[in-house]
Design a protein around this motif. Sequence first.
Motif, PDB file in Angstrom:
ATOM      1  N   SER A  48       0.869  -1.157  -1.029  1.00 16.49           N
ATOM      2  CA  SER A  48       2.019  -0.859   0.070  1.00 16.49           C
ATOM      3  C   SER A  48       3.438  -1.177  -0.380  1.00 16.49           C
ATOM      4  O   SER A  48       4.415  -0.662   0.052  1.00 16.49           O
ATOM      5  CB  SER A  48       1.534  -1.361   1.267  1.00 16.49           C
ATOM      6  OG  SER A  48       0.321  -0.995   1.861  1.00 16.49           O
ATOM      7  N   PHE A  49       3.489  -2.370  -1.025  1.00 18.91           N
ATOM      8  CA  PHE A  49       4.682  -2.898  -1.408  1.00 18.91           C
ATOM      9  C   PHE A  49       4.994  -3.042  -2.826  1.00 18.91           C
ATOM     10  O   PHE A  49       5.924  -3.571  -3.276  1.00 18.91           O
ATOM     11  CB  PHE A  49       4.942  -4.667  -1.126  1.00 18.91           C
ATOM     12  CG  PHE A  49       5.056  -4.449   0.633  1.00 18.91           C
ATOM     13  CD1 PHE A  49       6.106  -4.378   1.056  1.00 18.91           C
ATOM     14  CD2 PHE A  49       3.937  -4.657   1.314  1.00 18.91           C
ATOM     15  CE1 PHE A  49       6.307  -4.499   2.826  1.00 18.91           C
ATOM     16  CE2 PHE A  49       3.947  -4.788   2.822  1.00 18.91           C
ATOM     17  CZ  PHE A  49       5.014  -4.624   3.483  1.00 18.91           C
ATOM     18  N   ASP A  50       4.346  -2.012  -3.712  1.00 19.40           N
ATOM     19  CA  ASP A  50       4.797  -1.841  -5.119  1.00 19.40           C
ATOM     20  C   ASP A  50       4.298  -3.085  -5.842  1.00 19.40           C
ATOM     21  O   ASP A  50       5.134  -3.273  -6.762  1.00 19.40           O
ATOM     22  CB  ASP A  50       5.764  -1.012  -5.101  1.00 19.40           C
ATOM     23  CG  ASP A  50       5.901  -0.505  -6.237  1.00 19.40           C
ATOM     24  OD1 ASP A  50       4.974  -0.001  -7.105  1.00 19.40           O
ATOM     25  OD2 ASP A  50       7.203  -0.085  -6.853  1.00 19.40           O
ATOM     26  N   LEU A  51       3.448  -3.834  -5.684  1.00 24.03           N
ATOM     27  CA  LEU A  51       3.187  -5.171  -6.138  1.00 24.03           C
ATOM     28  C   LEU A  51       1.994  -5.154  -6.964  1.00 24.03           C
ATOM     29  O   LEU A  51       1.636  -6.104  -7.552  1.00 24.03           O
ATOM     30  CB  LEU A  51       3.203  -6.378  -5.339  1.00 24.03           C
ATOM     31  CG  LEU A  51       4.604  -6.570  -4.504  1.00 24.03           C
ATOM     32  CD1 LEU A  51       4.574  -7.577  -3.304  1.00 24.03           C
ATOM     33  CD2 LEU A  51       5.503  -7.669  -5.614  1.00 24.03           C
ATOM     34  N   ASP A  52       1.319  -3.977  -6.942  1.00 18.75           N
ATOM     35  CA  ASP A  52      -0.037  -3.892  -7.634  1.00 18.75           C
ATOM     36  C   ASP A  52      -0.218  -4.073  -9.195  1.00 18.75           C
ATOM     37  O   ASP A  52      -1.161  -4.654  -9.525  1.00 18.75           O
ATOM     38  CB  ASP A  52      -0.880  -3.066  -7.231  1.00 18.75           C
ATOM     39  CG  ASP A  52      -0.252  -1.535  -7.383  1.00 18.75           C
ATOM     40  OD1 ASP A  52       0.794  -1.369  -6.935  1.00 18.75           O
ATOM     41  OD2 ASP A  52      -0.838  -0.754  -8.081  1.00 18.75           O
ATOM     42  N   LYS A  53       1.165  -3.892  -9.847  1.00 17.29           N
ATOM     43  CA  LYS A  53       0.874  -4.240 -11.149  1.00 17.29           C
ATOM     44  C   LYS A  53       1.294  -5.741 -11.645  1.00 17.29           C
ATOM     45  O   LYS A  53       1.016  -6.294 -12.617  1.00 17.29           O
ATOM     46  CB  LYS A  53       2.007  -3.530 -11.839  1.00 17.29           C
ATOM     47  CG  LYS A  53       2.055  -1.757 -11.672  1.00 17.29           C
ATOM     48  CD  LYS A  53       0.790  -1.383 -12.530  1.00 17.29           C
ATOM     49  CE  LYS A  53       0.658   0.140 -12.412  1.00 17.29           C
ATOM     50  NZ  LYS A  53       0.233   0.533 -10.724  1.00 17.29           N
ATOM     51  N   GLU A  54       1.879  -6.401 -10.550  1.00 16.24           N
ATOM     52  CA  GLU A  54       2.151  -7.823 -10.965  1.00 16.24           C
ATOM     53  C   GLU A  54       1.191  -8.782 -10.531  1.00 16.24           C
ATOM     54  O   GLU A  54       1.270  -9.989 -10.931  1.00 16.24           O
ATOM     55  CB  GLU A  54       3.562  -8.376  -9.812  1.00 16.24           C
ATOM     56  CG  GLU A  54       4.332  -6.899  -9.864  1.00 16.24           C
ATOM     57  CD  GLU A  54       5.245  -6.869 -11.161  1.00 16.24           C
ATOM     58  OE1 GLU A  54       5.415  -7.909 -11.965  1.00 16.24           O
ATOM     59  OE2 GLU A  54       5.863  -5.640 -11.341  1.00 16.24           O
ATOM     60  N   PHE A  55      -0.046  -8.414  -9.752  1.00 12.72           N
ATOM     61  CA  PHE A  55      -0.756  -9.547  -9.118  1.00 12.72           C
ATOM     62  C   PHE A  55      -2.248  -8.895  -9.380  1.00 12.72           C
ATOM     63  O   PHE A  55      -2.677  -7.686  -9.479  1.00 12.72           O
ATOM     64  CB  PHE A  55      -0.755  -9.520  -7.589  1.00 12.72           C
ATOM     65  CG  PHE A  55       0.365 -10.299  -7.323  1.00 12.72           C
ATOM     66  CD1 PHE A  55       0.258 -11.540  -7.044  1.00 12.72           C
ATOM     67  CD2 PHE A  55       1.730  -9.578  -7.449  1.00 12.72           C
ATOM     68  CE1 PHE A  55       1.464 -12.543  -6.751  1.00 12.72           C
ATOM     69  CE2 PHE A  55       2.799 -10.389  -6.860  1.00 12.72           C
ATOM     70  CZ  PHE A  55       2.881 -11.672  -6.820  1.00 12.72           C
ATOM     71  N   LYS A  56      -3.249  -9.876  -9.611  1.00  8.20           N
ATOM     72  CA  LYS A  56      -4.637  -9.611  -9.489  1.00  8.20           C
ATOM     73  C   LYS A  56      -5.264 -10.552  -8.326  1.00  8.20           C
ATOM     74  O   LYS A  56      -4.437 -11.146  -7.565  1.00  8.20           O
ATOM     75  CB  LYS A  56      -5.551  -9.871 -10.779  1.00  8.20           C
ATOM     76  CG  LYS A  56      -5.241  -8.743 -11.922  1.00  8.20           C
ATOM     77  CD  LYS A  56      -5.969  -8.877 -13.020  1.00  8.20           C
ATOM     78  CE  LYS A  56      -5.862  -7.621 -13.855  1.00  8.20           C
ATOM     79  NZ  LYS A  56      -6.708  -7.383 -14.856  1.00  8.20           N
ATOM     80  N   LEU A  57      -6.494 -10.720  -8.358  1.00  4.20           N
ATOM     81  CA  LEU A  57      -6.959 -11.487  -6.981  1.00  4.20           C
ATOM     82  C   LEU A  57      -7.836 -12.506  -7.541  1.00  4.20           C
ATOM     83  O   LEU A  57      -8.509 -12.401  -8.781  1.00  4.20           O
ATOM     84  CB  LEU A  57      -8.002 -10.436  -6.351  1.00  4.20           C
ATOM     85  CG  LEU A  57      -7.246  -9.675  -5.168  1.00  4.20           C
ATOM     86  CD1 LEU A  57      -6.165  -9.038  -5.596  1.00  4.20           C
ATOM     87  CD2 LEU A  57      -8.179  -8.719  -4.493  1.00  4.20           C
TER      88      LEU A  57
END
Length: 461
Positions: free
Chosen positions: A281-290
Amino acid sequence: MSSFAPTSSDSGSAGAQYEKYDAPDAEFFPGIGKIEFKPDGGPADTLVYKQYNPSETVQGRTMEEWLRFSVCFWHTFRGTGADPFGFPTLNRPWDDGSNTIANAKRRLRAGFEFFSKLGVKYWTFHDRDIAPEGNTLEESNKYLDEIVDLAEELQKKTGVKLLWATCNLFAHPRYMNGASTNPDAHVFAYAAAQVKKGLEVAKRLGAENFVFWGGREGYHSILNTNVKAEVTHMAKFFRMASDYKKKIGFTGTFLIEPKPKEPTKHQYDYDAMTVIGFLKSFDLDKEFKLNIEPNHTTLAGHSYEHDCVVASAMGMLGSIDSNTGSPDLGWDTDQFPMDYKNTSLVMKVVLDQGGIQPGGLNFDCKVRRESTELRDMFIAHIGAMDAFARGLKIAARVASDGTIPKAVQDRYSSYSTGIGARIESGEANFEELEKYIIENGEPQRVSGEQEHYESMLNYFM
Ligand code: XUL
Ligand code: CO
């Protein structure tokens, strides 16, 4: 205002019994040597590995490469056994309980002896686990630098590396209403300043990852909470962290650790799919994993392996806080994972995605407050490492035998040809599918065979 800084009364070692541990060559675990692999050990031989043989090859890689075990500093070297109902119980003879640099250094030296004797290659910490918090940010940073100097030296000496670092943004009273989701921008700024330093320290110590666990990022009452503002601020915070990471050239992977509740009633990072949705939603999915912790997964009402499966399916499984809970209790008990079925299902995910590197299996676990002796610290880690080694071997047998993977593949074979292939490729549309049904009628009923799969898994256990 209460003081968090070391005071003059606890500026040194609290007594002669602690002084012997101040020596650089002090031994903290006398009588326990390097833990060995002894596959023919008996049931009471719980101070040897019977499954974990670091150099043994499984599916083309050594166990050590697949498992990437890590000891967490907070439970294992800051845990005292105290709980909301009782006082400390654990015997840690080097720890005088003081908030001093001398005590912090003793704990750190004890830690590196423990990692080395256990034979793990990684450790993890929060900034405030390893060094005392001061009365100002500058003071806290100064204490942290002094301890990081020692950590750097001990890492070099032992070859133990930093799997990840994180910042404690939940214990200090300033964070009681949240850190990046705090209604007060002043607190947001403090958290940012703390993470800025945390990233610098992580870079200096060669951390392979950096974790964000939103310990107070949630709410207790919706009546006093603007959810949209809070989650938007959290996203802004993550964006700034990511920008600063690039600015200083820190190359570790950023990981968010989901948890549904505790300490807040509702935590924004509820579970794996929620966090993935937030990141997208905040366009951060390329910067983080879990970073998935199975005890948190079960608190969210899922089965043990669920969040590992979901995160991996979405290409977002970065690391695992490999612990377990007591589902009959319903809170975060952070126990050592000992159940072969749980570890097999998690290692199947790790194997199927080609490994967990640069993440690892971090033991975010604490011995029970009744497990008071130093040997219990070893026994707990050894038991859990053996459980994961056994899980790895079971998962590898499932893969190399091929029966279960082939059965699952066959279950979806209708998508390889005909109308299924057109759905897969994105060519099919609703009109075409309606026409297909008018021509072909009712689908056949196909057994899901759950019990057949459960029996097949048991064959490998
Ligand atoms: C809390 C928890 C944390 C994170 C790091 O439940 O799991 O220790 O792993 O902050
Ligand atoms: Co954790």
